[in-house]
Design an enzyme around this catalytic site. Structure first.
Site, PDB file in Angstrom:
ATOM      1  N   ASN A 174       0.871  -1.177   0.000  1.00  0.00           N
ATOM      2  CA  ASN A 174       0.000   0.000   0.000  1.00  0.00           C
ATOM      3  C   ASN A 174       0.909   1.229   0.000  1.00  0.00           C
ATOM      4  O   ASN A 174       1.516   1.546   1.019  1.00  0.00           O
ATOM      5  CB  ASN A 174      -0.896  -0.042   1.247  1.00  0.00           C
ATOM      6  N   LYS A 179       0.070   4.229  -0.193  1.00  0.00           N
ATOM      7  CA  LYS A 179      -0.600   5.385   0.445  1.00  0.00           C
ATOM      8  C   LYS A 179      -0.414   6.644  -0.409  1.00  0.00           C
ATOM      9  O   LYS A 179      -0.298   6.536  -1.626  1.00  0.00           O
ATOM     10  CB  LYS A 179      -0.087   5.558   1.877  1.00  0.00           C
ATOM     11  N   HIS A 201      -9.462   0.869   4.874  1.00  0.00           N
ATOM     12  CA  HIS A 201      -8.194   1.081   5.584  1.00  0.00           C
ATOM     13  C   HIS A 201      -8.456   1.958   6.815  1.00  0.00           C
ATOM     14  O   HIS A 201      -9.302   2.850   6.775  1.00  0.00           O
ATOM     15  CB  HIS A 201      -7.173   1.752   4.660  1.00  0.00           C
ATOM     16  N   GLU A 239      -6.940   4.354   7.945  1.00  0.00           N
ATOM     17  CA  GLU A 239      -6.801   5.798   7.685  1.00  0.00           C
ATOM     18  C   GLU A 239      -8.090   6.356   7.074  1.00  0.00           C
ATOM     19  O   GLU A 239      -8.467   7.499   7.331  1.00  0.00           O
ATOM     20  CB  GLU A 239      -5.573   6.044   6.797  1.00  0.00           C
ATOM     21  N   GLU A 297      -5.204  -5.150  10.384  1.00  0.00           N
ATOM     22  CA  GLU A 297      -4.183  -4.130  10.604  1.00  0.00           C
ATOM     23  C   GLU A 297      -4.464  -3.425  11.925  1.00  0.00           C
ATOM     24  O   GLU A 297      -5.272  -2.481  11.962  1.00  0.00           O
ATOM     25  CB  GLU A 297      -4.194  -3.101   9.465  1.00  0.00           C
ATOM     26  N   GLY A 299       2.542   2.193  10.784  1.00  0.00           N
ATOM     27  CA  GLY A 299       3.459   3.320  10.658  1.00  0.00           C
ATOM     28  C   GLY A 299       4.182   3.669  11.943  1.00  0.00           C
ATOM     29  O   GLY A 299       4.813   4.724  12.035  1.00  0.00           O
ATOM     30  N   SER A 358       3.624  -2.223  10.226  1.00  0.00           N
ATOM     31  CA  SER A 358       5.078  -2.274  10.454  1.00  0.00           C
ATOM     32  C   SER A 358       5.720  -3.588  10.003  1.00  0.00           C
ATOM     33  O   SER A 358       6.678  -4.054  10.614  1.00  0.00           O
ATOM     34  CB  SER A 358       5.403  -1.965  11.919  1.00  0.00           C
TER      35      SER A 358
HETATM   36  P1  13P Z   1       3.099   0.331   7.672  1.00  0.00           P
HETATM   37  O1  13P Z   1       3.640  -0.923   7.045  1.00  0.00           O
HETATM   38  O2  13P Z   1       3.816   1.574   7.210  1.00  0.00           O
HETATM   39  O3  13P Z   1       3.001   0.216   9.153  1.00  0.00           O
HETATM   40  O4  13P Z   1       1.594   0.514   7.131  1.00  0.00           O
HETATM   41  C1  13P Z   1       0.730  -0.562   7.180  1.00  0.00           C
HETATM   42  C2  13P Z   1      -0.486  -0.228   6.414  1.00  0.00           C
HETATM   43  O5  13P Z   1      -1.250   0.632   6.782  1.00  0.00           O
HETATM   44  C3  13P Z   1      -0.723  -0.963   5.164  1.00  0.00           C
HETATM   45  O6  13P Z   1      -1.997  -0.719   4.669  1.00  0.00           O
END
Ligand code: 13P
Length: 251
Positions: A9, A11, A95, A97, A167, A173, A213
């Protein structure tokens, strides 16, 4: 057996030149692989360029979100048909977010999921608890609600095109990865929710990715858990070598 699925992803990162360079880097790193499904999810503006650069490779392309209408007066939104037109065969939906920053709730996500599937996209549907929910003891209730409300109304055939991504919000992150046991427990719990609310065949066949992560050096142990069927990778997916190493950890 469930085929592992590793997705990146990207983002809200990368302009066209960088995105295409990353896709080309992945193509070079992953020229030959089998037994694992690989997907990348670039930002919508570069989707078509990335899809073109990956044409002929086994790497699939995904959107990051889409709306539940084909076209019309929905300023700023994208339809599944538009994602497909740009070269995507997948989309991410739900997601954390989107849930947290953009206020998307279970009912809306269920509409989006059903429409994306009906439009012929495959979907990575994300769930996960916050740290507050985990520590407050409501994690099970949260995952259950996200799965039951989010997947409501799906047919057996729909499930062939759905992957669930667990997740935990506290691991996204942050560099704080769930332990393999924490991931396994949440995945086994989620699979059981699907079994109880749908049926055992769907639950057994459903792939559940872990996200939060994931890096080259922790991927193998996470992917080694019985109920962890893949990874949804954020930060580490922005580097071709690092992402390729995660893919190889799934082989
Ligand atoms: P990270 O791998 O940066 O923690 O993000 C995970 C994520 O949100 C994948 O959709």
């Amino acid at each position: 057996m469930r085929t592992p699925i590793i997705a990146g992803n990207w983002k809200m990162n990368k302009l066209t030149a960088d995105a295409v360079a990353l896709a080309e880097g992945l193509n070079a790193q992953l020229s030959e692989f089998s037994g694992v499904e690989v997907v990348v999810s670039p930002v919508a503006t570069v989707l078509s360029a990335v899809a073109s650069s990956l044409e002929g490779s086994a790497i699939e392309v995904s959107g990051q979100n889409c709306y539940h209408a084909e076209s019309g007066a929905y300023t700023g939104e994208l339809s599944p048909q538009m994602l497909k037109d740009a070269g995507a065969t997948w989309t991410i939906i739900g997601h954390s977010e989107r849930r947290q920053i953009f206020g998307e709730n279970d009912a809306l996500l269920n509409e989006k999921l059903k429409f994306a599937l009906a439009s012929g996209l495959k979907v990575m549907f994300c769930i996960g608890e916050t740290l507050e929910e985990r520590e407050g003891g409501t994690m099970g209730a949260v995952l259950t609600r996200q799965l039951v409300d989010g997947l409501a109304g799906l047919s057996d055939a729909d499930f062939e095109n759905v992957v669930v991504a667990y997740e935990p919000v506290w691991a996204i992150g942050t560099g704080v990865v769930a332990t393999p046991q924490q991931a396994e427990d949440a995945h086994a719990f989620s699979r059981n929710v699907v079994k109880e609310n749908f049926n055992a065949t769907i639950a057994d066949g459903l792939r559940i990715q872990y996200g939060g992560s994931v890096k080259a050096d922790n991927a193998a142990e996470l992917l080694g858990q019985a109920n962890v069927d893949g990874a949804l990778v954020g930060g580490a997916a922005l580097d071709a070598e690092g992402f390729a190493a995660i893919v190889r950890a799934a082989l």
